[in-house]
Design an enzyme around this catalytic site. Structure first.
Site, mmCIF file in Angstrom:
data_model
loop_
_atom_site.group_PDB
_atom_site.id
_atom_site.type_symbol
_atom_site.label_atom_id
_atom_site.label_comp_id
_atom_site.label_asym_id
_atom_site.label_seq_id
_atom_site.Cartn_x
_atom_site.Cartn_y
_atom_site.Cartn_z
ATOM 1 C CE LYS A 9 -2.420 2.435 3.617
ATOM 2 N NZ LYS A 9 -1.142 3.028 3.964
ATOM 3 C CB VAL A 90 8.945 -5.702 9.375
ATOM 4 C CG1 VAL A 90 8.073 -5.437 10.589
ATOM 5 C CG2 VAL A 90 8.794 -7.150 8.910
ATOM 6 C CB ALA A 91 8.392 -1.252 10.998
ATOM 7 N N GLY A 93 6.236 1.542 6.120
ATOM 8 C CA GLY A 93 5.385 2.554 5.516
ATOM 9 C C GLY A 93 4.604 2.122 4.295
ATOM 10 C CB ILE A 94 4.694 -0.253 1.790
ATOM 11 C CG1 ILE A 94 5.717 -1.232 2.376
ATOM 12 C CG2 ILE A 94 5.394 0.873 1.045
ATOM 13 C CD1 ILE A 94 6.611 -1.869 1.321
ATOM 14 N N GLY A 95 2.223 -0.544 4.532
ATOM 15 C CA GLY A 95 1.048 -1.274 4.987
ATOM 16 C C GLY A 95 1.201 -2.765 5.103
ATOM 17 N N GLY A 97 1.700 -5.176 7.489
ATOM 18 C CA GLY A 97 0.888 -5.925 8.431
ATOM 19 C C GLY A 97 -0.596 -5.822 8.126
ATOM 20 C CB ALA A 99 -1.047 -5.502 2.908
ATOM 21 C CG ASP A 126 -2.947 1.929 7.232
ATOM 22 O OD1 ASP A 126 -3.637 2.955 7.073
ATOM 23 O OD2 ASP A 126 -1.721 1.940 7.349
#
Length: 274
Positions: A9, A90-91, A93-95, A97, A99, A126
Protein backbone atom coordinates in the site's frame (compact mmCIF):
# COMPACT_ATOMS: atom_id res chain seq x y z
CA UNK A 1 -5.49 -24.41 -0.64
CA UNK A 2 -6.52 -20.76 -1.02
CA UNK A 3 -3.94 -18.13 -2.04
CA UNK A 4 -4.27 -14.36 -1.75
CA UNK A 5 -1.73 -11.65 -2.43
CA UNK A 6 -1.14 -8.84 0.06
CA UNK A 7 -0.09 -5.94 -2.17
CA UNK A 8 2.05 -3.07 -0.90
CA UNK A 9 0.00 0.00 0.00
CA UNK A 10 1.60 3.26 -1.14
CA UNK A 11 0.64 6.71 0.09
CA UNK A 12 1.32 8.88 -2.95
CA UNK A 13 0.26 11.88 -0.86
CA UNK A 14 -0.13 12.18 2.92
CA UNK A 15 -1.54 15.45 4.25
CA UNK A 16 -1.85 15.62 8.05
CA UNK A 17 -4.82 17.93 8.57
CA UNK A 18 -5.29 17.88 12.35
CA UNK A 19 -5.31 15.89 15.56
CA UNK A 20 -8.32 14.80 17.60
CA UNK A 21 -8.57 15.16 21.36
CA UNK A 22 -8.02 11.41 21.71
CA UNK A 23 -4.64 11.71 19.99
CA UNK A 24 -5.60 10.27 16.60
CA UNK A 25 -4.29 12.27 13.64
CA UNK A 26 -6.54 13.35 10.78
CA UNK A 27 -5.25 12.55 7.30
CA UNK A 28 -6.00 13.17 3.67
CA UNK A 29 -4.13 10.70 1.47
CA UNK A 30 -4.16 9.33 -2.05
CA UNK A 31 -3.45 5.61 -1.81
CA UNK A 32 -2.59 3.06 -4.47
CA UNK A 33 -1.45 -0.56 -4.45
CA UNK A 34 1.30 -2.33 -6.35
CA UNK A 35 1.71 -5.84 -7.73
CA UNK A 36 4.54 -6.21 -5.21
CA UNK A 37 3.68 -7.78 -1.89
CA UNK A 38 3.38 -10.63 0.55
CA UNK A 39 1.37 -13.82 0.03
CA UNK A 40 -1.14 -15.65 2.22
CA UNK A 41 -2.09 -19.29 1.75
CA UNK A 42 -4.77 -21.01 3.82
CA UNK A 43 -5.92 -24.63 3.93
CA UNK A 44 -8.17 -26.77 6.14
CA UNK A 45 -6.64 -28.01 9.40
CA UNK A 46 -7.54 -29.37 12.82
CA UNK A 47 -6.41 -26.17 14.55
CA UNK A 48 -5.47 -22.59 13.82
CA UNK A 49 -1.79 -22.06 13.04
CA UNK A 50 0.48 -19.57 11.31
CA UNK A 51 3.80 -20.26 9.62
CA UNK A 52 5.89 -17.37 8.32
CA UNK A 53 8.57 -17.70 5.63
CA UNK A 54 10.20 -15.37 3.13
CA UNK A 55 13.08 -12.88 3.34
CA UNK A 56 11.48 -10.76 6.11
CA UNK A 57 10.00 -13.56 8.22
CA UNK A 58 12.20 -13.14 11.29
CA UNK A 59 10.30 -12.52 14.50
CA UNK A 60 6.80 -12.56 13.01
CA UNK A 61 5.41 -15.90 14.16
CA UNK A 62 4.11 -14.64 17.49
CA UNK A 63 0.50 -14.91 18.61
CA UNK A 64 0.07 -11.16 18.15
CA UNK A 65 0.60 -11.32 14.37
CA UNK A 66 -2.21 -9.45 12.63
CA UNK A 67 -2.87 -12.46 10.41
CA UNK A 68 -3.89 -14.56 13.42
CA UNK A 69 -5.85 -11.65 14.84
CA UNK A 70 -7.71 -11.36 11.53
CA UNK A 71 -8.46 -15.11 11.53
CA UNK A 72 -9.89 -14.98 15.05
CA UNK A 73 -11.85 -11.85 14.18
CA UNK A 74 -13.45 -13.52 11.16
CA UNK A 75 -14.09 -16.94 12.74
CA UNK A 76 -13.36 -17.15 16.48
CA UNK A 77 -13.76 -20.93 16.62
CA UNK A 78 -12.70 -21.85 13.09
CA UNK A 79 -9.55 -23.69 12.05
CA UNK A 80 -7.00 -23.24 9.27
CA UNK A 81 -3.35 -23.71 8.46
CA UNK A 82 -2.05 -20.33 7.30
CA UNK A 83 1.28 -19.48 5.70
CA UNK A 84 2.49 -15.92 5.33
CA UNK A 85 5.30 -15.41 2.83
CA UNK A 86 6.84 -12.12 3.93
CA UNK A 87 8.40 -10.33 0.96
CA UNK A 88 7.91 -6.73 2.16
CA UNK A 89 10.15 -5.07 4.77
CA UNK A 90 8.60 -4.74 8.22
CA UNK A 91 7.64 -1.33 9.67
CA UNK A 92 8.36 0.31 6.33
CA UNK A 93 5.39 2.55 5.52
CA UNK A 94 3.76 0.33 2.88
CA UNK A 95 1.05 -1.27 4.99
CA UNK A 96 2.64 -4.72 5.28
CA UNK A 97 0.89 -5.93 8.43
CA UNK A 98 -2.47 -4.43 7.44
CA UNK A 99 -2.14 -5.83 3.91
CA UNK A 100 -1.40 -9.26 5.39
CA UNK A 101 -4.47 -9.05 7.64
CA UNK A 102 -6.65 -8.01 4.69
CA UNK A 103 -5.32 -10.86 2.55
CA UNK A 104 -5.94 -13.31 5.40
CA UNK A 105 -9.54 -12.08 5.67
CA UNK A 106 -10.05 -12.58 1.93
CA UNK A 107 -8.45 -16.04 1.93
CA UNK A 108 -10.30 -17.29 5.00
CA UNK A 109 -13.59 -15.84 3.77
CA UNK A 110 -13.23 -18.08 0.73
CA UNK A 111 -11.96 -21.09 2.69
CA UNK A 112 -14.71 -20.92 5.31
CA UNK A 113 -17.39 -19.62 2.94
CA UNK A 114 -18.28 -16.71 5.21
CA UNK A 115 -18.76 -13.06 4.21
CA UNK A 116 -16.13 -10.43 4.89
CA UNK A 117 -17.02 -8.40 8.00
CA UNK A 118 -17.87 -4.72 7.72
CA UNK A 119 -16.02 -3.53 10.83
CA UNK A 120 -12.46 -4.52 9.91
CA UNK A 121 -11.13 -1.17 11.24
CA UNK A 122 -11.10 -2.92 14.61
CA UNK A 123 -7.96 -4.69 13.35
CA UNK A 124 -6.18 -1.43 12.48
CA UNK A 125 -6.79 1.89 10.76
CA UNK A 126 -5.18 0.74 7.47
CA UNK A 127 -7.02 -2.58 7.19
CA UNK A 128 -10.20 -1.23 5.49
CA UNK A 129 -8.11 0.41 2.77
CA UNK A 130 -6.16 -2.82 2.24
CA UNK A 131 -9.38 -4.83 2.03
CA UNK A 132 -10.57 -2.39 -0.66
CA UNK A 133 -7.26 -2.90 -2.50
CA UNK A 134 -7.84 -0.35 -5.29
CA UNK A 135 -6.87 3.34 -5.70
CA UNK A 136 -8.64 5.43 -3.08
CA UNK A 137 -8.73 8.65 -1.14
CA UNK A 138 -8.35 8.06 2.58
CA UNK A 139 -9.55 10.73 5.01
CA UNK A 140 -10.26 11.19 8.70
CA UNK A 141 -8.39 8.67 10.83
CA UNK A 142 -8.53 6.21 7.95
CA UNK A 143 -12.24 5.57 8.34
CA UNK A 144 -13.38 7.57 5.30
CA UNK A 145 -12.57 5.80 2.05
CA UNK A 146 -13.53 7.17 -1.35
CA UNK A 147 -12.77 5.06 -4.44
CA UNK A 148 -10.92 6.86 -7.21
CA UNK A 149 -11.56 6.63 -10.94
CA UNK A 150 -9.08 4.69 -13.02
CA UNK A 151 -5.64 6.26 -12.76
CA UNK A 152 -3.17 6.52 -15.64
CA UNK A 153 -1.10 3.35 -16.05
CA UNK A 154 2.18 3.57 -14.15
CA UNK A 155 5.19 1.45 -13.30
CA UNK A 156 6.59 1.80 -9.80
CA UNK A 157 9.84 1.18 -7.97
CA UNK A 158 9.87 0.72 -4.19
CA UNK A 159 13.13 1.20 -2.28
CA UNK A 160 13.85 0.81 1.43
CA UNK A 161 17.29 1.61 2.88
CA UNK A 162 17.09 -1.20 5.42
CA UNK A 163 16.00 0.87 8.40
CA UNK A 164 12.81 0.60 10.45
CA UNK A 165 11.13 3.75 11.68
CA UNK A 166 8.62 4.25 14.46
CA UNK A 167 5.36 5.76 13.22
CA UNK A 168 4.43 7.13 16.68
CA UNK A 169 7.88 8.76 16.97
CA UNK A 170 7.48 10.43 13.58
CA UNK A 171 4.03 11.79 14.41
CA UNK A 172 5.43 13.03 17.72
CA UNK A 173 8.21 14.85 15.86
CA UNK A 174 5.66 16.57 13.62
CA UNK A 175 5.37 19.95 15.29
CA UNK A 176 2.58 21.36 13.11
CA UNK A 177 -0.47 19.10 13.13
CA UNK A 178 -2.90 21.13 10.99
CA UNK A 179 -1.95 21.34 7.31
CA UNK A 180 -4.18 22.01 4.29
CA UNK A 181 -5.90 18.96 2.78
CA UNK A 182 -5.85 18.00 -0.87
CA UNK A 183 -8.37 19.83 -3.08
CA UNK A 184 -11.94 18.93 -2.18
CA UNK A 185 -12.57 17.78 -5.74
CA UNK A 186 -9.69 15.87 -7.27
CA UNK A 187 -8.95 16.58 -10.94
CA UNK A 188 -9.07 14.20 -13.85
CA UNK A 189 -5.61 13.03 -14.84
CA UNK A 190 -5.48 12.36 -18.58
CA UNK A 191 -2.03 10.76 -18.58
CA UNK A 192 0.88 9.74 -16.38
CA UNK A 193 2.82 12.98 -16.87
CA UNK A 194 -0.20 15.09 -15.85
CA UNK A 195 -0.72 12.92 -12.77
CA UNK A 196 2.93 13.18 -11.77
CA UNK A 197 2.83 16.95 -12.16
CA UNK A 198 -0.18 17.12 -9.84
CA UNK A 199 1.55 14.90 -7.27
CA UNK A 200 4.53 17.27 -7.27
CA UNK A 201 2.21 20.00 -5.93
CA UNK A 202 1.01 17.81 -3.05
CA UNK A 203 2.86 16.71 0.10
CA UNK A 204 3.80 14.00 2.53
CA UNK A 205 3.77 15.93 5.80
CA UNK A 206 5.62 13.11 7.57
CA UNK A 207 8.63 13.21 5.23
CA UNK A 208 10.55 15.96 7.07
CA UNK A 209 10.28 14.43 10.57
CA UNK A 210 10.99 10.98 9.12
CA UNK A 211 14.20 12.22 7.52
CA UNK A 212 15.22 13.80 10.83
CA UNK A 213 14.96 10.40 12.50
CA UNK A 214 16.25 8.36 9.53
CA UNK A 215 18.54 10.43 7.25
CA UNK A 216 18.86 7.42 4.96
CA UNK A 217 15.44 8.32 3.54
CA UNK A 218 16.88 11.50 2.03
CA UNK A 219 19.60 9.44 0.34
CA UNK A 220 16.98 7.13 -1.18
CA UNK A 221 14.90 10.03 -2.48
CA UNK A 222 17.98 11.68 -3.97
CA UNK A 223 18.85 8.45 -5.76
CA UNK A 224 15.32 7.92 -7.05
CA UNK A 225 15.01 11.48 -8.35
CA UNK A 226 18.15 10.89 -10.38
CA UNK A 227 16.61 7.84 -12.06
CA UNK A 228 14.64 9.65 -14.78
CA UNK A 229 11.36 8.90 -13.01
CA UNK A 230 8.17 10.94 -13.30
CA UNK A 231 7.87 11.52 -9.56
CA UNK A 232 9.44 10.21 -6.35
CA UNK A 233 8.30 10.46 -2.75
CA UNK A 234 8.13 8.71 0.61
CA UNK A 235 5.24 6.39 1.42
CA UNK A 236 3.42 6.68 4.73
CA UNK A 237 5.77 7.30 7.62
CA UNK A 238 8.69 5.68 5.76
CA UNK A 239 11.25 4.49 5.36
CA UNK A 240 10.14 3.01 2.02
CA UNK A 241 10.19 5.45 -0.88
CA UNK A 242 8.67 5.11 -4.33
CA UNK A 243 9.33 6.32 -7.85
CA UNK A 244 6.72 6.39 -10.62
CA UNK A 245 7.64 5.68 -14.25
CA UNK A 246 5.94 5.52 -17.60
CA UNK A 247 4.44 2.04 -18.07
CA UNK A 248 7.07 0.85 -20.51
CA UNK A 249 8.01 -2.29 -18.59
CA UNK A 250 11.67 -1.26 -18.67
CA UNK A 251 12.51 1.99 -16.88
CA UNK A 252 11.50 0.93 -13.36
CA UNK A 253 13.30 -2.40 -13.71
CA UNK A 254 16.41 -0.68 -15.08
CA UNK A 255 16.44 1.72 -12.14
CA UNK A 256 15.97 -1.22 -9.75
CA UNK A 257 18.92 -3.06 -11.27
CA UNK A 258 21.17 -0.01 -11.00
CA UNK A 259 20.20 0.67 -7.39
CA UNK A 260 20.72 -3.00 -6.50
CA UNK A 261 24.20 -2.88 -8.04
CA UNK A 262 25.19 0.38 -6.34
CA UNK A 263 23.54 -0.16 -2.94
CA UNK A 264 23.10 -3.92 -2.44
CA UNK A 265 22.08 -3.46 1.21
CA UNK A 266 18.91 -1.60 0.13
CA UNK A 267 15.70 -3.45 -0.68
CA UNK A 268 14.30 -2.58 -4.10
CA UNK A 269 11.35 -4.02 -6.04
CA UNK A 270 9.83 -2.94 -9.35
CA UNK A 271 6.31 -3.55 -10.56
CA UNK A 272 3.08 -1.89 -11.64
CA UNK A 273 0.50 0.24 -9.89
CA UNK A 274 -2.71 -1.75 -9.61
Amino acid sequence: MITETAPAKINLTLHVTGQRSDGYHLLDSLVVFADIGDQITASPASGLSLRVDGPFAAGLEGDDNLVLQAARFLGPQRKARITLTKNLPVASGIGGGSADAAAALRALSRLWDVPLPQDVAALGADVPACVHGKPLRLQGIGDRISPLPTLPALDILLVNPGVSVSTPAIFKALTQKAHPPMPEVLPDWPDAANFAGWLARQRNDLAAPAMQLAPEIDAVLHRLRASNCLFAGMSGSGATCFALFLPDGYSAKAAQAQIAAETPDWWAAAGKVN
